[in-house]
Design an enzyme around this catalytic site. Structure first.
Site, mmCIF file in Angstrom:
data_model
loop_
_atom_site.group_PDB
_atom_site.id
_atom_site.type_symbol
_atom_site.label_atom_id
_atom_site.label_comp_id
_atom_site.label_asym_id
_atom_site.label_seq_id
_atom_site.Cartn_x
_atom_site.Cartn_y
_atom_site.Cartn_z
ATOM 1 N N LYS A 1 -54.513 37.496 -80.046
ATOM 2 C CA LYS A 1 -55.229 38.643 -80.634
ATOM 3 C C LYS A 1 -54.938 39.925 -79.878
ATOM 4 O O LYS A 1 -54.856 39.923 -78.649
ATOM 5 C CB LYS A 1 -56.745 38.397 -80.579
ATOM 6 C CG LYS A 1 -57.234 37.222 -81.392
ATOM 7 C CD LYS A 1 -58.746 37.156 -81.347
ATOM 8 C CE LYS A 1 -59.271 36.047 -82.244
ATOM 9 N NZ LYS A 1 -60.748 36.030 -82.289
ATOM 10 N N GLU B 1 -56.943 32.954 -77.414
ATOM 11 C CA GLU B 1 -58.157 32.151 -77.532
ATOM 12 C C GLU B 1 -57.842 30.826 -78.208
ATOM 13 O O GLU B 1 -56.940 30.748 -79.040
ATOM 14 C CB GLU B 1 -59.187 32.859 -78.433
ATOM 15 C CG GLU B 1 -59.953 33.975 -77.789
ATOM 16 C CD GLU B 1 -60.959 34.612 -78.761
ATOM 17 O OE1 GLU B 1 -61.681 35.500 -78.309
ATOM 18 O OE2 GLU B 1 -60.998 34.226 -79.948
ATOM 19 N N HIS C 1 -69.095 32.673 -89.953
ATOM 20 C CA HIS C 1 -69.274 33.994 -89.352
ATOM 21 C C HIS C 1 -70.758 34.312 -89.438
ATOM 22 O O HIS C 1 -71.291 34.513 -90.530
ATOM 23 C CB HIS C 1 -68.439 35.018 -90.120
ATOM 24 C CG HIS C 1 -68.701 36.448 -89.719
ATOM 25 N ND1 HIS C 1 -67.727 37.404 -89.699
ATOM 26 C CD2 HIS C 1 -69.828 37.068 -89.326
ATOM 27 C CE1 HIS C 1 -68.253 38.553 -89.288
ATOM 28 N NE2 HIS C 1 -69.524 38.369 -89.079
ATOM 29 N N LYS D 1 -65.838 41.269 -96.405
ATOM 30 C CA LYS D 1 -67.003 40.482 -96.799
ATOM 31 C C LYS D 1 -67.299 40.676 -98.277
ATOM 32 O O LYS D 1 -67.094 41.767 -98.815
ATOM 33 C CB LYS D 1 -68.214 40.895 -95.967
ATOM 34 C CG LYS D 1 -68.081 40.478 -94.501
ATOM 35 C CD LYS D 1 -69.088 41.154 -93.616
ATOM 36 C CE LYS D 1 -68.745 40.883 -92.160
ATOM 37 N NZ LYS D 1 -69.404 41.846 -91.267
ATOM 38 N N ASN E 1 -69.967 45.216 -83.456
ATOM 39 C CA ASN E 1 -69.812 46.402 -84.288
ATOM 40 C C ASN E 1 -70.836 47.420 -83.816
ATOM 41 O O ASN E 1 -72.035 47.197 -83.925
ATOM 42 C CB ASN E 1 -70.031 46.062 -85.761
ATOM 43 C CG ASN E 1 -68.971 45.112 -86.263
ATOM 44 O OD1 ASN E 1 -67.787 45.395 -86.192
ATOM 45 N ND2 ASN E 1 -69.392 43.952 -86.735
ATOM 46 N N ARG F 1 -72.206 50.097 -84.789
ATOM 47 C CA ARG F 1 -72.614 50.989 -85.877
ATOM 48 C C ARG F 1 -73.557 50.239 -86.811
ATOM 49 O O ARG F 1 -73.737 49.025 -86.673
ATOM 50 C CB ARG F 1 -71.386 51.432 -86.680
ATOM 51 C CG ARG F 1 -70.592 50.251 -87.191
ATOM 52 C CD ARG F 1 -69.471 50.639 -88.133
ATOM 53 N NE ARG F 1 -68.537 49.560 -88.287
ATOM 54 C CZ ARG F 1 -68.679 48.516 -89.087
ATOM 55 N NH1 ARG F 1 -69.749 48.424 -89.845
ATOM 56 N NH2 ARG F 1 -67.768 47.568 -89.147
HETATM 57 C C1 MV4 Z 1 -60.990 33.634 -84.678
HETATM 58 C C2 MV4 Z 1 -60.980 32.576 -85.595
HETATM 59 C C3 MV4 Z 1 -60.799 31.311 -85.101
HETATM 60 N N1 MV4 Z 1 -60.645 31.105 -83.769
HETATM 61 N N2 MV4 Z 1 -60.841 33.392 -83.363
HETATM 62 C C4 MV4 Z 1 -61.172 37.173 -87.859
HETATM 63 C C5 MV4 Z 1 -61.720 38.547 -87.713
HETATM 64 C C6 MV4 Z 1 -61.816 38.799 -86.260
HETATM 65 N N3 MV4 Z 1 -63.081 39.381 -85.968
HETATM 66 C C7 MV4 Z 1 -61.668 37.472 -85.613
HETATM 67 N N4 MV4 Z 1 -61.397 36.506 -86.644
HETATM 68 C C8 MV4 Z 1 -61.272 35.202 -86.360
HETATM 69 N N5 MV4 Z 1 -61.151 34.899 -85.052
HETATM 70 C C9 MV4 Z 1 -60.654 32.153 -82.943
HETATM 71 N N6 MV4 Z 1 -60.502 31.937 -81.634
HETATM 72 C C10 MV4 Z 1 -61.123 32.862 -86.935
HETATM 73 C C11 MV4 Z 1 -61.272 34.184 -87.332
HETATM 74 C C12 MV4 Z 1 -61.412 34.401 -88.731
HETATM 75 C C13 MV4 Z 1 -62.608 34.872 -89.279
HETATM 76 C C14 MV4 Z 1 -63.708 35.178 -88.499
HETATM 77 C C15 MV4 Z 1 -64.871 35.659 -89.056
HETATM 78 C C16 MV4 Z 1 -64.952 35.822 -90.434
HETATM 79 C C17 MV4 Z 1 -63.881 35.537 -91.218
HETATM 80 C C18 MV4 Z 1 -62.709 35.067 -90.668
HETATM 81 C C19 MV4 Z 1 -61.606 34.765 -91.486
HETATM 82 C C20 MV4 Z 1 -60.448 34.311 -90.925
HETATM 83 C C21 MV4 Z 1 -60.346 34.143 -89.554
#
Ligand code: MV4
Length: 483
Positions: free
Chosen positions: A135, A177, A185, A214, A267, A269
């Site tokens: 990331k 990660e 989420h 979303k 976030n 905000r």
């Molecule tokens: C992740 C994950 C799985 N494992 N990190 C997507 C948005 C960003 N805020 C981080 N995200 C993710 N991080 C790890 N280590 C899966 C996602 C992710 C996701 C997270 C929240 C809501 C929707 C998502 C859709 C795809 C992937």
């Protein structure tokens, strides 16, 4: 609150409702946001010219820009939001992770510092174990991420993530990660005043999303337990306190099926989905933001806050679900919004309004409340059924199908819900088949002709296809009864 309001608007927003509703409105530039809503000098200029003492940044554009918060402070204008320090600490994901670790908030197992070389990446991944996510530190909301499943893909993904991060954010720092498969989420709303008081206003389940956008949010989360809620709420408060946070903010967690939770990002905000929290907790978040900015002490303590019933928000987008969700801006011909007990419709379009191509395609948020989740879902289905928009394609029917999907109804859905259910969600449902749009258009035309025949010859030159609202056409100078 008795506060006079000043609006700013771009060329594309001359006919927007916020311009009419505000006490004063100022033009700040051409339609592209870089020339208007993202132009700090112009916005500060309007604040000075109008004598505004505070700026509410909304939830897009400059709302999470540390330099804007700082500029406001330097100009003696109240920024209704956190300090530049809080925004930039949370905006840099590596710094945010370190801060969370120090505060005892769980983060996803991974690297603490940025990963500099391929060798470092390979040895870190050996320790973490595949699959992993690479990331961008400057990323967020899904930008600059790479999923790595196989050892042979490490080097290529590292390079790709790094160059994407450099191109998008001007910062190629990345971290790694453990990949959490099929997560939920879940985010916690927090409020903090400038006197050291921080509370959380419970969670929102936001797993119904598509490409990091979303679509439906609800509270309480159907997978939450009372114990986890307290634990995660405390973690959210600790996260906010760790950056001396003030204002409204959201702590995002990813949660696995065993309810292990990990801090993802904050976030700094107000968020689009804040109304479901307002409804279930009974707190006006924007009012609290303004009072916090005005140095008030929070008027409640954690033990005063409770969840009552269930709320769901559906985001209505002007887009074509059947055509890969392509944005579909254009003229709103007919609009009927739902209302009634437990229904809140936060929209901005009106009949005769043309949705500009320049900004987000979200045109409304429909929020419902029910005593329990089933009642909220039924009320949402009714409200979506009543909601009529013609002229542009919208996601209303798609949202209606989500309310009927068994994975959604069961409450056991993850961030993969939409992709896993796409054929069902795009199929014809109770809401009406593919022909329902045609029937709606015909009904609209019949209504329009009926009005005209009763209103007499004088108005018959107006074609219903030119503008579906008779009221708009003839209502400017003469009233209906005068005709
Ligand atoms: C992740 C994950 C799985 N494992 N990190 C997507 C948005 C960003 N805020 C981080 N995200 C993710 N991080 C790890 N280590 C899966 C996602 C992710 C996701 C997270 C929240 C809501 C929707 C998502 C859709 C795809 C992937």
């Amino acid at each position: 609150m008795g506060i006079k309001t000043v609006a700013v608007f771009s060329e594309a927003d001359r006919s927007s409702m916020h311009v009419r509703y505000a006490d004063e409105a100022y033009y700040i530039g051409a339609a592209p946001s870089t020339e208007s809503y993202l132009n700090i000098d112009k916005i500060i200029g309007v604040a000075k010219q109008s004598g505004a003492d505070a700026i509410h940044p909304g939830y897009g554009f400059l709302s999470e820009k540390a330099s804007f918060s700082e500029r406001c402070a330097n100009e003696g204008i109240i920024f209704i939001g956190p300090t530049a320090h809080a925004i930039s600490t949370m905006g840099d994901k590596i710094t945010a992770r370190k801060t969370m670790i120090a505060a005892g908030v769980p983060v996803v197992p991974g690297t603490t510092d940025k990963v500099n070389t391929e060798k470092e990446a390979i040895s870190a991944i050996k320790e973490i174990g595949l699959p992993v996510m690479i990331k961008a530190s400057a990323g967020g909301g899904g930008k600059g991420m790479r999923l790595v499943k196989k050892e042979k893909d490490i080097v290529g993904s590292l390079r790709a993530a790094r160059s994407e991060a450099a191109a998008s954010f001007g910062d190629d720092a990345v971290f790694i990660e453990k990949y959490i498969d099929s997560p939920h989420h879940i985010e916690f709303q927090i409020l903090a005043d400038k006197h050291g008081n921080t509370v959380h206003l419970f969670e929102r389940e936001c797993s119904v999303q598509r490409r990091h956008q979303k679509v439906v949010e609800e509270t309480p989360s159907p997978i939450m337990t009372p114990e986890k809620r307290i634990e995660m709420g405390n973690a959210a408060v600790a996260a906010a306190k760790a950056v001396n946070y003030s204002g409204a903010g959201t702590i995002e967690f990813i949660v696995d099926d065993n309810l292990n939770y990990y801090f993802l990002e904050m976030n700094t905000r107000l968020q689009v989905e804040h109304p479901i929290t307002e409804r279930v907790v009974g707190v006006d978040l924007v009012k609290e933001q303004i009072n916090i900015a005005n140095n008030h002490i929070l008027p409640f303590k954690q033990e005063d806050l409770h969840q009552h019933g269930h709320a769901i928000e559906c985001r209505v987008y002007a887009e074509d679900a059947e055509n890969n969700f392509m944005p579909n801006p254009g003229l709103i011909r007919h609009l009927t919004e739902p209302y009634g007990f437990g229904v809140r419709c936060d929209g901005y379009v009106y009949e005769g309004y043309t949705i500009p191509i320049y900004y987000d395609s979200m045109i409304a948020k429909l929020i419902v409340w029910g005593e329990n989740r089933d009642e909220a879902i039924e009320r949402m289905k009714r409200a979506l059924f009543e909601y009529k928009i013609t002229g542009v394609k919208t996601s209303i029917r798609f949202l209606s199908r989500i309310m009927e999907a068994s994975d959604f109804r069961s409450g056991r859905y993850t961030t993969h819900f939409i992709e896993n259910n796409l054929p069902f969600l795009l199929a014809e449902g109770d809401y009406g088949g593919k022909s329902s749009q045609l029937y709606e258009d015909i009904a609209l035309m019949v209504t329009s002709f009926d009005y005209q025949s009763r209103l007499g010859e004088k108005t018959s030159k107006w074609s219903p296809l030119m503008n579906s609202s008779i009221w708009k056409r003839i209502g400017r100078r003469r009233t209906h009864t005068e005709m």
